[in-house]
Design a protein around this motif. Structure first.
Motif, PDB file in Angstrom:
ATOM      1  N   ASN A  46      48.753  54.342  29.018  1.00 38.87           N
ATOM      2  CA  ASN A  46      49.220  53.539  30.131  1.00 38.87           C
ATOM      3  C   ASN A  46      48.652  52.141  29.929  1.00 38.87           C
ATOM      4  N   PHE A  47      49.481  51.243  29.396  1.00 42.12           N
ATOM      5  CA  PHE A  47      49.015  49.898  29.076  1.00 42.12           C
ATOM      6  C   PHE A  47      48.584  49.127  30.318  1.00 42.12           C
ATOM      7  N   THR A  48      49.185  49.424  31.449  1.00 41.55           N
ATOM      8  CA  THR A  48      48.789  48.753  32.695  1.00 41.55           C
ATOM      9  C   THR A  48      47.347  49.084  33.038  1.00 41.55           C
ATOM     10  N   VAL A  49      46.977  50.344  32.924  1.00 46.42           N
ATOM     11  CA  VAL A  49      45.599  50.768  33.205  1.00 46.42           C
ATOM     12  C   VAL A  49      44.647  50.170  32.179  1.00 46.42           C
ATOM     13  N   GLU A  50      45.025  50.225  30.903  1.00 46.41           N
ATOM     14  CA  GLU A  50      44.156  49.699  29.848  1.00 46.41           C
ATOM     15  C   GLU A  50      43.947  48.195  30.011  1.00 46.41           C
ATOM     16  N   ARG A  51      44.987  47.470  30.395  1.00 43.66           N
ATOM     17  CA  ARG A  51      44.852  46.024  30.605  1.00 43.66           C
ATOM     18  C   ARG A  51      44.015  45.726  31.839  1.00 43.66           C
ATOM     19  N   HIS A  52      44.148  46.548  32.851  1.00 41.49           N
ATOM     20  CA  HIS A  52      43.312  46.370  34.053  1.00 41.49           C
ATOM     21  C   HIS A  52      41.833  46.496  33.677  1.00 41.49           C
ATOM     22  N   ILE A  53      41.515  47.503  32.896  1.00 39.42           N
ATOM     23  CA  ILE A  53      40.135  47.685  32.435  1.00 39.42           C
ATOM     24  C   ILE A  53      39.691  46.464  31.636  1.00 39.42           C
ATOM     25  N   PHE A  54      40.552  45.993  30.737  1.00 36.41           N
ATOM     26  CA  PHE A  54      40.244  44.823  29.910  1.00 36.41           C
ATOM     27  C   PHE A  54      39.966  43.599  30.784  1.00 36.41           C
ATOM     28  N   TYR A  55      40.851  43.339  31.741  1.00 35.78           N
ATOM     29  CA  TYR A  55      40.722  42.139  32.580  1.00 35.78           C
ATOM     30  C   TYR A  55      39.502  42.176  33.504  1.00 35.78           C
ATOM     31  N   ARG A  56      38.938  43.339  33.709  1.00 37.68           N
ATOM     32  CA  ARG A  56      37.765  43.470  34.582  1.00 37.68           C
ATOM     33  C   ARG A  56      36.444  43.433  33.820  1.00 37.68           C
ATOM     34  N   MET A  57      36.498  43.348  32.512  1.00 36.67           N
ATOM     35  CA  MET A  57      35.276  43.395  31.706  1.00 36.67           C
ATOM     36  C   MET A  57      34.495  42.091  31.813  1.00 36.67           C
ATOM     37  N   GLU A  58      33.208  42.217  32.063  1.00 42.40           N
ATOM     38  CA  GLU A  58      32.313  41.062  32.144  1.00 42.40           C
ATOM     39  C   GLU A  58      31.087  41.323  31.278  1.00 42.40           C
ATOM     40  N   GLN A  59      30.537  40.251  30.763  1.00 42.32           N
ATOM     41  CA  GLN A  59      29.319  40.353  29.980  1.00 42.32           C
ATOM     42  C   GLN A  59      28.176  40.743  30.910  1.00 42.32           C
ATOM     43  N   GLU A  60      27.364  41.679  30.468  1.00 46.97           N
ATOM     44  CA  GLU A  60      26.208  42.074  31.267  1.00 46.97           C
ATOM     45  C   GLU A  60      25.074  41.077  31.048  1.00 46.97           C
ATOM     46  N   TYR A  68      29.271  42.062  23.602  1.00 46.64           N
ATOM     47  CA  TYR A  68      30.390  41.863  24.522  1.00 46.64           C
ATOM     48  C   TYR A  68      31.711  41.773  23.749  1.00 46.64           C
ATOM     49  N   LEU A  69      31.704  41.047  22.650  1.00 47.95           N
ATOM     50  CA  LEU A  69      32.887  40.915  21.805  1.00 47.95           C
ATOM     51  C   LEU A  69      33.340  42.273  21.284  1.00 47.95           C
ATOM     52  N   THR A  70      32.413  43.094  20.856  1.00 49.52           N
ATOM     53  CA  THR A  70      32.745  44.428  20.348  1.00 49.52           C
ATOM     54  C   THR A  70      33.445  45.253  21.415  1.00 49.52           C
ATOM     55  N   LYS A  71      32.933  45.211  22.649  1.00 52.49           N
ATOM     56  CA  LYS A  71      33.570  45.947  23.747  1.00 52.49           C
ATOM     57  C   LYS A  71      34.972  45.396  24.035  1.00 52.49           C
ATOM     58  N   CYS A 107      36.171  33.927  30.904  1.00 52.49           N
ATOM     59  CA  CYS A 107      36.117  34.455  32.270  1.00 52.49           C
ATOM     60  C   CYS A 107      34.902  35.348  32.521  1.00 52.49           C
ATOM     61  N   GLY A 108      34.502  36.099  31.510  1.00 55.54           N
ATOM     62  CA  GLY A 108      33.489  37.123  31.735  1.00 55.54           C
ATOM     63  C   GLY A 108      32.090  36.795  31.291  1.00 55.54           C
ATOM     64  N   ILE A 109      31.894  35.642  30.662  1.00 60.23           N
ATOM     65  CA  ILE A 109      30.558  35.288  30.179  1.00 60.23           C
ATOM     66  C   ILE A 109      29.624  35.047  31.370  1.00 60.23           C
ATOM     67  N   CYS A 110      28.376  35.445  31.234  1.00 60.69           N
ATOM     68  CA  CYS A 110      27.405  35.359  32.347  1.00 60.69           C
ATOM     69  C   CYS A 110      26.999  33.927  32.684  1.00 60.69           C
TER      70      CYS A 110
END
Length: 138
Positions: A46-60, A68-71, A107-110
């Motif tokens: 489900n590309f919609t779900v996978e993209r949602h996960i991708f768009y929510r990823m932030e660097q810890e 972070y790049l690897t993830k 977007c996700g860099i701390c």
């Protein structure tokens, strides 16, 4: 048996299930039909779900840019960020995974100061973004 299996699902999925079972020459009983359907649907992404996960990823907070790049790269592989040519040419016309990864790094860099430094760069590429961030991390 098929009527019993498909009676509890909506018409669209019922038709798909019917087609999968009908095209099978081995699924004759309940257990075989269940195995067939599990294998058929197991590989559906489900590309919609996978993209949602991708768009929510932030660097810890204590995560390096490389971790972070690897993830991001691993998740981007599941997102199908590829524009196909009209005739399905191989290789694909454009894989914009690196563009999406670059956007997600911004977007996700701390660190806000690092983000602002990236904003100042004209025509930012993934390679250039990583070069800047690695220099700042040192």
């Amino acid at each position: 048996l098929f009527f019993y299996l498909s009676s509890g699902i909506n018409a669209e999925y019922g038709e798909e299930v019917k087609k999968v079972v009908k095209n099978s020459k081995t699924a004759k009983n309940y257990a075989q039909i269940c195995t067939l359907l599990k294998s058929h649907y197991a590989n559906v992404q489900n590309f919609t779900v996978e993209r949602h996960i991708f768009y929510r990823m932030e660097q810890e907070e204590d995560e390096s840019i490389d971790a972070y790049l690897t993830k991001l790269k691993a998740q981007a592989l599941k997102c199908d960020f590829i524009i196909q040519c009209n005739q399905g040419d191989t290789p694909p016309c454009h894989d914009y995974s690196n563009d999406m990864i670059t956007d997600m790094i911004i977007c996700g860099i701390c660190d806000d100061a690092t983000r602002n430094r990236l904003f100042a760069e004209k025509n930012l590429t993934l390679e250039k973004a990583l070069e800047i961030i690695r220099a700042i991390e040192i």
